[in-house]
Design a protein around this motif. Structure first.
Motif, short mmCIF file in Angstrom:
data_model
loop_
_atom_site.label_atom_id
_atom_site.label_comp_id
_atom_site.label_asym_id
_atom_site.label_seq_id
_atom_site.Cartn_x
_atom_site.Cartn_y
_atom_site.Cartn_z
N THR A 46 36.49 42.89 39.19
CA THR A 46 37.52 43.32 39.99
C THR A 46 37.10 42.93 41.55
O THR A 46 35.75 42.89 41.67
CB THR A 46 37.83 44.87 39.87
OG1 THR A 46 36.60 45.64 40.40
CG2 THR A 46 38.37 45.03 38.61
N LYS A 48 37.96 44.07 45.61
CA LYS A 48 38.80 44.82 46.45
C LYS A 48 38.26 44.57 47.91
O LYS A 48 37.00 44.22 48.29
CB LYS A 48 38.68 46.42 46.15
CG LYS A 48 37.56 46.90 46.42
CD LYS A 48 37.66 48.44 46.28
CE LYS A 48 38.09 48.75 44.82
NZ LYS A 48 38.12 50.47 44.69
N THR A 49 39.06 44.56 48.88
CA THR A 49 38.98 44.46 50.21
C THR A 49 38.50 45.48 51.00
O THR A 49 39.58 46.53 50.93
CB THR A 49 39.80 43.56 51.07
OG1 THR A 49 40.31 42.12 50.25
CG2 THR A 49 39.37 43.08 52.46
N LYS A 89 34.41 41.83 50.76
CA LYS A 89 35.05 41.77 49.30
C LYS A 89 33.94 42.69 48.71
O LYS A 89 32.97 42.59 48.99
CB LYS A 89 35.04 40.55 48.73
CG LYS A 89 36.52 39.50 49.29
CD LYS A 89 36.63 38.34 48.40
CE LYS A 89 37.74 37.77 48.89
NZ LYS A 89 37.99 36.59 47.99
N GLY A 114 42.51 50.56 42.99
CA GLY A 114 42.51 49.88 44.35
C GLY A 114 41.93 48.57 44.17
O GLY A 114 41.78 48.01 45.43
N ALA A 115 41.95 47.79 43.04
CA ALA A 115 41.49 46.59 43.15
C ALA A 115 42.73 45.47 43.61
O ALA A 115 43.73 45.60 43.19
CB ALA A 115 41.29 45.95 41.75
N ASP A 116 42.18 44.55 44.48
CA ASP A 116 43.31 43.44 44.68
C ASP A 116 43.46 42.45 43.62
O ASP A 116 44.26 41.72 43.76
CB ASP A 116 42.70 42.77 46.00
CG ASP A 116 42.55 43.82 47.31
OD1 ASP A 116 43.50 44.71 47.45
OD2 ASP A 116 41.48 43.78 47.93
#
Length: 472
Positions: A46, A48-49, A89, A114-116
């Motif tokens: 994963t 996420k930002t 990231k 919460g992962a982009d």
């Protein structure tokens, strides 16, 4: 060595060696199981930002419910905006397994939360598949994601975790520390473990090695069926891992894969365990049930006549042994269902029927602490107490002037050992309002036969019950 003694030792050695060799031959071989099941296990990565500087990255890692969650959430309010690095990231990883040939995959909510971007990769396959989140449930830490493949995918089926016994062999497959398709074997060490991970704890414990990155992977029985979803570890111990039982997970996953959220019943109360001393103070024959620490104003329990200080003993004829039993029983009912409660109140059983609401974030937020309130100081039960004055009530944020302020506590007394602290407010004793030391002493005198007294204590807006033994 005497000839007879020599032959006796030789005989005993051979006699012991035969059953040990037979026992070794009976040990399971996991080769075929690992090869077949491993095809359906996936590696999940994963991205996420982290928006903002290092403090914001730290804030995003503090879970709700953590003692300092609100403090760090409002850090900028206290110390001003923090100038930090540009968005960065953050990478994560976990495991999962395929449950349908068209690409549905089960994993933990905390793996993808919460992962982009979510990416899936199979054993011995360098191809990466982008994944979409179909559904997730934070309270059971389960999630379903989907990938698109140009061919039918190998799958795993759920087994019955209720049937598996302590001591049975199990196999865990996952990607600990990014080590693809790692297989570990062990046994079921215990069932129905409560580790404080969530409101519906009911874990299988295993000594099969579980490590970071195993989260979301399957725990398999010897028939290759998923009996658990590996979720948590005891970081301070060795080979103590926990898995969500398949019978609990399957019900939630059936909803998530349809894009639906679990609908759980809700009473609208806060509860606490009943200790032996509290049971004595309440006149309960034994420490069972769930003690109502507070009732939300206008909540289903409030409308149904449930009171602060009641102990819930039964729900729809099912006995309630403790807090966990109450949570699971109520959550197993649907919003709108009627729950017939048997309560312990003032030394006797009473019955109330509550129409349940829906358990969700909005409902839980509504259960934030209510704003009810808390001469000279006098010492009672090791506590220096004084009545609350108008100015003190205002300073403490109380709606009205009531209760006794704890000015000091002797740490060697039962009050100190049970956690009562300076600044606490005692509102009730044995479910009777106490606004003076004389009020409290009267209740203590009437409770001497029971040998204990129950105090309703308010601290920083939160109410809880504390039971203190009474010396004869």
């Amino acid at each position: 060595m005497h000839r007879k003694a020599y032959f006796l030792i030789l005989f005993l050695t051979l006699a012991l060696a035969v059953p040990m060799a037979a026992q070794a031959r009976d040990l399971p071989v996991f080769t075929e199981l690992a090869a077949q099941a491993g095809k359906a296990v996936v590696f999940i990565s994963t991205e996420k930002t982290a928006r903002g500087g290092s403090m914001e990255q730290f804030q995003q890692q503090i879970p709700e419910g953590h003692p300092f969650y609100e403090f760090f959430k409002r850090f900028d309010q206290f110390f001003g905006p923090q100038q930090g690095q540009p968005p960065r990231k953050m990478l994560g990883q976990g495991s999962g397994f395929v449950i349908s040939a068209d690409g549905l995959i089960v994993t933990n909510n905390h793996v993808i939360n919460g992962a982009d971007k979510v990416t899936v990769r199979f054993q011995d396959d360098k191809k990466e598949y982008p994944a979409d989140v179909v559904g997730a449930d934070q309270e059971t830490d389960l999630a379903v994601i989907r990938i698109k493949a140009d061919h039918p995918l190998p799958t795993l089926k759920f087994g019955d975790s209720d049937d598996i016994q302590v001591g049975e062999w199990v196999l865990a497959i996952g990607n600990p520390f990014g080590l693809d398709n790692t297989v570990t074997a062990g046994i079921i060490s215990a069932k129905h473990r409560i580790i404080g991970a969530g409101p519906f704890d009911n874990f299988l414990q295993t000594d099969a090695s579980i490590n970071p990155g195993n989260s979301g992977g399957p725990l398999l029985n010897m028939d290759g069926e998923v009996v658990g979803i590996n979720t948590a570890i005891n970081a301070a111990a060795e080979n103590i891992g926990f898995a969500i039982p398949s019978t609990q997970a399957a019900k939630v996953i059936a909803l998530l894969k349809e894009g639906k959220s679990p609908q759980r019943g809700w009473l609208g109360v806060t509860i606490q365990q009943v200790s032996e001393t509290q049971a004595k103070a309440l006149g309960l024959p034994e420490p069972v049930g769930a003690l109502i620490a507070s009732v939300g104003k206008g909540a289903p329990a409030d409308k149904g006549g449930v009171r602060q200080g009641d102990v819930i003993l039964e729900v729809n004829g099912q006995k309630i042994e403790d807090n966990n039993a109450l949570l699971k029983t109520i959550a197993g009912l649907a919003p709108g269902d009627k729950a017939r409660l048997v309560l312990w109140r003032n030394g006797e059983k009473v019955t109330r029927t509550v129409v349940l609401g829906q358990r969700n974030e909005k409902a839980m937020a509504a259960m934030s602490p209510d704003r009810q309130g808390h001469g000279e100081a006098a010492t009672v039960l090791g506590m220096a107490l004084k009545p609350i004055g108008d100015q003190e009530a205002q300073a403490l944020g109380l709606d009205k002037t009531q209760g006794l302020l704890v000015v000091n506590v002797d740490p060697e007394t039962a009050a100190g050992q049970e956690g009562i602290r300076q600044g606490d407010v005692i509102l009730q004793a044995n479910q009777q309002d106490v606004n003076s030391v004389a009020d409290l002493e009267t209740v203590i005198k009437s409770a001497e036969k029971r040998g204990a007294i129950m105090l309703l204590v308010k601290r920083q807006g939160r109410s809880s019950f504390v039971a203190l033994p009474l010396d004869k």
